[in-house]
Design a protein around this motif. Structure first.
Motif, PDB file in Angstrom:
ATOM      1  N   SER A 252       0.325  -1.158   0.089  1.00 17.59           N
ATOM      2  CA  SER A 252       0.016   0.009  -0.296  1.00 17.59           C
ATOM      3  C   SER A 252       0.624   1.238  -0.381  1.00 17.59           C
ATOM      4  CB  SER A 252      -1.311  -0.144   1.064  1.00 17.59           C
ATOM      5  OG  SER A 252      -0.303  -0.138   2.339  1.00 17.59           O
ATOM      6  N   LEU A 253       2.149   1.088   0.691  1.00 16.73           N
ATOM      7  CA  LEU A 253       2.716   2.292   0.774  1.00 16.73           C
ATOM      8  C   LEU A 253       3.486   2.930  -0.658  1.00 16.73           C
ATOM      9  CD1 LEU A 253       4.179   4.290   2.918  1.00 16.73           C
ATOM     10  CD2 LEU A 253       6.784   3.134   1.930  1.00 16.73           C
ATOM     11  N   VAL A 254       4.009   1.092  -1.732  1.00 18.32           N
ATOM     12  CA  VAL A 254       4.830   1.654  -3.042  1.00 18.32           C
ATOM     13  C   VAL A 254       2.673   2.286  -3.943  1.00 18.32           C
ATOM     14  CG1 VAL A 254       4.899   0.689  -4.623  1.00 18.32           C
ATOM     15  CG2 VAL A 254       6.378   0.007  -2.680  1.00 18.32           C
ATOM     16  N   SER A 255       1.830   1.865  -3.237  1.00 16.77           N
ATOM     17  CA  SER A 255       0.960   1.908  -4.569  1.00 16.77           C
ATOM     18  C   SER A 255       0.519   3.104  -4.422  1.00 16.77           C
ATOM     19  CB  SER A 255      -0.651   1.031  -3.985  1.00 16.77           C
ATOM     20  OG  SER A 255      -0.982   1.593  -3.139  1.00 16.77           O
ATOM     21  N   VAL A 256       0.079   3.801  -2.628  1.00 20.67           N
ATOM     22  CA  VAL A 256      -0.426   5.139  -2.814  1.00 20.67           C
ATOM     23  C   VAL A 256       0.629   5.999  -4.337  1.00 20.67           C
ATOM     24  CG1 VAL A 256       1.125   5.832  -0.693  1.00 20.67           C
ATOM     25  CG2 VAL A 256      -1.169   6.835  -1.260  1.00 20.67           C
ATOM     26  N   ALA A 257       1.525   6.327  -3.700  1.00 22.77           N
ATOM     27  CA  ALA A 257       3.584   6.825  -3.888  1.00 22.77           C
ATOM     28  C   ALA A 257       3.045   6.604  -5.546  1.00 22.77           C
ATOM     29  CB  ALA A 257       4.394   6.250  -3.857  1.00 22.77           C
ATOM     30  N   VAL A 258       2.162   4.968  -6.142  1.00 19.10           N
ATOM     31  CA  VAL A 258       2.239   4.907  -7.639  1.00 19.10           C
ATOM     32  C   VAL A 258       1.128   5.884  -8.135  1.00 19.10           C
ATOM     33  CG1 VAL A 258       1.766   3.304  -9.406  1.00 19.10           C
ATOM     34  CG2 VAL A 258       3.632   3.237  -7.880  1.00 19.10           C
ATOM     35  N   ALA A 259       0.337   5.629  -7.591  1.00 13.50           N
ATOM     36  CA  ALA A 259      -0.625   6.930  -7.953  1.00 13.50           C
ATOM     37  C   ALA A 259      -0.111   8.070  -7.725  1.00 13.50           C
ATOM     38  CB  ALA A 259      -2.222   6.419  -7.118  1.00 13.50           C
ATOM     39  N   ASP A 260      -0.294   8.319  -6.837  1.00  9.50           N
ATOM     40  CA  ASP A 260       0.488   9.988  -6.655  1.00  9.50           C
ATOM     41  C   ASP A 260       1.210  10.544  -8.078  1.00  9.50           C
ATOM     42  OD1 ASP A 260       0.624  12.541  -5.526  1.00  9.50           O
ATOM     43  OD2 ASP A 260       2.757  12.156  -6.017  1.00  9.50           O
ATOM     44  N   PHE A 261       1.952   9.635  -8.162  1.00 15.83           N
ATOM     45  CA  PHE A 261       3.237   9.572  -9.418  1.00 15.83           C
ATOM     46  C   PHE A 261       1.828   9.500 -11.024  1.00 15.83           C
ATOM     47  CE2 PHE A 261       7.007   8.907 -11.992  1.00 15.83           C
ATOM     48  CZ  PHE A 261       7.786   9.760 -11.962  1.00 15.83           C
ATOM     49  N   TYR A 262       1.685   9.097 -11.167  1.00 18.10           N
ATOM     50  CA  TYR A 262       0.575   8.957 -11.572  1.00 18.10           C
ATOM     51  C   TYR A 262       0.167  10.182 -12.507  1.00 18.10           C
ATOM     52  CZ  TYR A 262      -1.786   6.628 -15.655  1.00 18.10           C
ATOM     53  OH  TYR A 262      -2.747   6.350 -17.086  1.00 18.10           O
ATOM     54  N   VAL A 263      -0.263  10.952 -11.389  1.00 20.83           N
ATOM     55  CA  VAL A 263      -1.768  12.007 -11.696  1.00 20.83           C
ATOM     56  C   VAL A 263      -0.233  12.994 -11.712  1.00 20.83           C
ATOM     57  CG1 VAL A 263      -2.360  13.474 -10.616  1.00 20.83           C
ATOM     58  CG2 VAL A 263      -3.311  11.412  -9.679  1.00 20.83           C
ATOM     59  N   TYR A 264       0.379  13.106 -11.406  1.00 18.46           N
ATOM     60  CA  TYR A 264       1.762  14.127 -11.360  1.00 18.46           C
ATOM     61  C   TYR A 264       2.357  14.124 -12.831  1.00 18.46           C
ATOM     62  CZ  TYR A 264       6.310  16.086 -12.207  1.00 18.46           C
ATOM     63  OH  TYR A 264       7.388  16.777 -12.222  1.00 18.46           O
ATOM     64  N   LEU A 265       2.550  12.602 -13.503  1.00 15.92           N
ATOM     65  CA  LEU A 265       3.083  12.556 -14.897  1.00 15.92           C
ATOM     66  C   LEU A 265       2.062  13.921 -15.903  1.00 15.92           C
ATOM     67  CD1 LEU A 265       4.830   9.293 -14.988  1.00 15.92           C
ATOM     68  CD2 LEU A 265       5.689  11.252 -15.393  1.00 15.92           C
ATOM     69  N   VAL A 266       0.912  12.811 -15.454  1.00 13.89           N
ATOM     70  CA  VAL A 266      -0.636  13.432 -16.497  1.00 13.89           C
ATOM     71  C   VAL A 266      -0.979  14.756 -16.205  1.00 13.89           C
ATOM     72  CG1 VAL A 266      -3.105  12.918 -16.833  1.00 13.89           C
ATOM     73  CG2 VAL A 266      -1.611  11.100 -16.423  1.00 13.89           C
ATOM     74  N   ALA A 267      -0.841  15.011 -15.124  1.00 15.77           N
ATOM     75  CA  ALA A 267      -0.763  16.843 -14.770  1.00 15.77           C
ATOM     76  C   ALA A 267      -0.359  17.787 -15.428  1.00 15.77           C
ATOM     77  CB  ALA A 267      -1.381  16.570 -13.290  1.00 15.77           C
ATOM     78  N   SER A 268       0.838  16.898 -15.666  1.00 16.18           N
ATOM     79  CA  SER A 268       2.080  17.928 -15.935  1.00 16.18           C
ATOM     80  C   SER A 268       2.455  17.598 -17.488  1.00 16.18           C
ATOM     81  CB  SER A 268       3.427  17.152 -15.381  1.00 16.18           C
ATOM     82  OG  SER A 268       3.756  16.273 -15.541  1.00 16.18           O
ATOM     83  N   GLY A 269       1.928  16.762 -17.109  1.00 13.53           N
ATOM     84  CA  GLY A 269       2.120  16.546 -19.546  1.00 13.53           C
ATOM     85  C   GLY A 269       2.959  15.772 -19.762  1.00 13.53           C
ATOM     86  N   ALA A 270       3.717  14.797 -18.976  1.00 18.47           N
ATOM     87  CA  ALA A 270       4.608  14.318 -19.563  1.00 18.47           C
ATOM     88  C   ALA A 270       4.035  12.645 -19.637  1.00 18.47           C
ATOM     89  CB  ALA A 270       5.521  13.744 -17.820  1.00 18.47           C
ATOM     90  N   PHE A 271       2.870  12.362 -19.236  1.00 20.44           N
ATOM     91  CA  PHE A 271       2.440  11.642 -19.929  1.00 20.44           C
ATOM     92  C   PHE A 271       0.513  11.823 -20.080  1.00 20.44           C
ATOM     93  CE2 PHE A 271       0.256   7.048 -18.788  1.00 20.44           C
ATOM     94  CZ  PHE A 271       1.031   6.632 -19.405  1.00 20.44           C
ATOM     95  N   GLU A 272       0.608  11.115 -21.341  1.00 23.23           N
ATOM     96  CA  GLU A 272      -1.076  10.942 -22.063  1.00 23.23           C
ATOM     97  C   GLU A 272      -1.976   9.968 -21.300  1.00 23.23           C
ATOM     98  OE1 GLU A 272      -4.094  11.795 -25.235  1.00 23.23           O
ATOM     99  OE2 GLU A 272      -2.015  12.052 -25.327  1.00 23.23           O
ATOM    100  N   ASP A 273      -2.657  10.189 -20.272  1.00 21.28           N
ATOM    101  CA  ASP A 273      -3.721   8.686 -19.358  1.00 21.28           C
ATOM    102  C   ASP A 273      -4.769   8.173 -21.042  1.00 21.28           C
ATOM    103  OD1 ASP A 273      -5.068   7.120 -17.354  1.00 21.28           O
ATOM    104  OD2 ASP A 273      -6.528   8.484 -18.216  1.00 21.28           O
ATOM    105  N   PRO A 274      -3.800   7.209 -20.896  1.00 22.13           N
ATOM    106  CA  PRO A 274      -4.528   5.889 -22.520  1.00 22.13           C
ATOM    107  C   PRO A 274      -6.169   5.352 -21.906  1.00 22.13           C
ATOM    108  CG  PRO A 274      -2.757   4.704 -21.572  1.00 22.13           C
ATOM    109  CD  PRO A 274      -2.612   6.305 -20.203  1.00 22.13           C
ATOM    110  N   ARG A 275      -7.269   5.462 -22.503  1.00 23.99           N
ATOM    111  CA  ARG A 275      -8.205   5.501 -22.105  1.00 23.99           C
ATOM    112  C   ARG A 275      -8.790   4.275 -22.886  1.00 23.99           C
ATOM    113  NH1 ARG A 275      -9.211   8.123 -17.756  1.00 23.99           N
ATOM    114  NH2 ARG A 275     -11.761   7.880 -18.400  1.00 23.99           N
ATOM    115  N   PHE A 276      -8.797   3.179 -22.560  1.00 21.77           N
ATOM    116  CA  PHE A 276      -9.500   2.500 -22.486  1.00 21.77           C
ATOM    117  C   PHE A 276     -11.091   1.988 -23.441  1.00 21.77           C
ATOM    118  CE2 PHE A 276      -6.786   0.303 -18.915  1.00 21.77           C
ATOM    119  CZ  PHE A 276      -5.463   0.044 -19.812  1.00 21.77           C
ATOM    120  N   PHE A 277     -11.605   2.574 -22.987  1.00 20.07           N
ATOM    121  CA  PHE A 277     -13.356   3.184 -22.983  1.00 20.07           C
ATOM    122  C   PHE A 277     -13.839   4.212 -22.911  1.00 20.07           C
ATOM    123  CE2 PHE A 277     -13.843  -0.241 -20.436  1.00 20.07           C
ATOM    124  CZ  PHE A 277     -14.744  -0.158 -19.501  1.00 20.07           C
TER     125      PHE A 277
END
Length: 277
Positions: A252-277
């Motif tokens: 859970s410690l790793v997952s909460v950091a990963v979730a935050d970093f994912y939002v950071y990447l998307v919000a900063s424009g470094a990564f575009e969230d792929p949509r499945f549907f």
């Protein structure tokens, strides 16, 4: 006949712990031949990495919202200076006088819950304080007072942090539900971030329910489990999770950091969230 293990004459009161009178006199600090220091060193490194990362993100005060995702470090957002989150838990409890990062208002609860957690206490006691360094390895401290003195006596508030951690986990569950939307807030969509949030919230709830305090709350002080079948069932489930408390704490410690970093990447424009549907 001397065996070589008798205490030295005239040393009464001179030493304590494993070197106290009456204990075997062994010159070596320990007799372990394996790499016993590896586990506490790895634990310390892992915890330190999370502390550094979470401190940076908590004070950053940016890139924590990318519709429909909100960082778990910043939810619920309780300050007036929060980024507007459509449909999200953005409650302006604190007025404009709060000029720091809004994450500092909410992180105290999950941080306090983990800081006083029985497993994490063992982890950072061994990793950072060498108390004790490992099994069958004497700690270097001359005195031991346990958790009876300030500030460690405050570890006893763990149960109350559990009470605070439950509603926070509930809010993060709500954020996960909101993640089933697209950038235009239309329902019925799923992206990679949705899966990241799903995994994170499952691990957070599993870690929360595996807590020793949770297990005691649902089934402690019962003399007859047969008279309380519901609480007995809850206690049994909590006990099964409690057996994996260490693994769930790290996951859970790793997952909460990963979730935050994912939002950071998307919000900063470094990564575009792929949509499945």
């Amino acid at each position: 006949m001397a065996t070589g293990t008798e205490p030295r004459a005239g040393t009464a009161g001179a030493r304590t712990g494993v070197h106290s009178p009456g204990r075997a006199r062994i010159a070596a600090r320990h007799l372990r031949t394996d790499r016993w220091w590896l586990a506490p060193a790895a634990t310390a490194a892992g915890l330190l990495a999370f502390v550094v990362y979470s401190t940076w993100r908590a004070f950053a005060n940016e890139h924590y919202y990318a519709a429909p995702y909100v960082s778990p470090f910043y939810s619920p957002c309780l300050a007036e200076n929060c980024v507007p989150m459509k449909g999200g838990p953005n409650w302006e409890v604190f007025g404009s006088w709060w000029g720091l990062s809004p994450a500092l208002l909410v992180l105290i609860f999950p941080l306090g819950f983990r800081l006083t957690c029985y497993y994490y206490r063992k982890a950072y006691y061994r990793g950072f304080w060498a108390s004790p360094p490992a099994c069958a390895v004497a700690e270097p401290h001359k005195k031991y007072s346990g958790e009876t003195r300030f500030p460690l006596v405050l570890q006893n508030v763990h149960r109350y942090f559990f009470y605070a951690a439950v509603p926070v986990a509930g809010i993060l569950t709500y954020d996960t539900v909101l993640a089933f939307r697209d950038a235009d807030y239309a329902w019925g969509h799923m992206g990679l971030g949705t899966l990241v949030f799903l995994v994170n919230i499952v691990l957070i709830w599993a870690y929360t329910f595996s807590c020793h305090s949770c297990r005691h709350i649902v089934g402690g002080r019962l003399r007859h489990f047969s008279r309380h079948p519901v609480r007995y069932r809850l206690w049994s489930w909590a006990g099964k999770l409690n057996a994996r408390h260490m693994q769930l704490a790290w996951a859970s410690l790793v997952s909460v950091a990963v979730a935050d970093f994912y939002v950071y990447l998307v919000a900063s424009g470094a990564f575009e969230d792929p949509r499945f549907f």
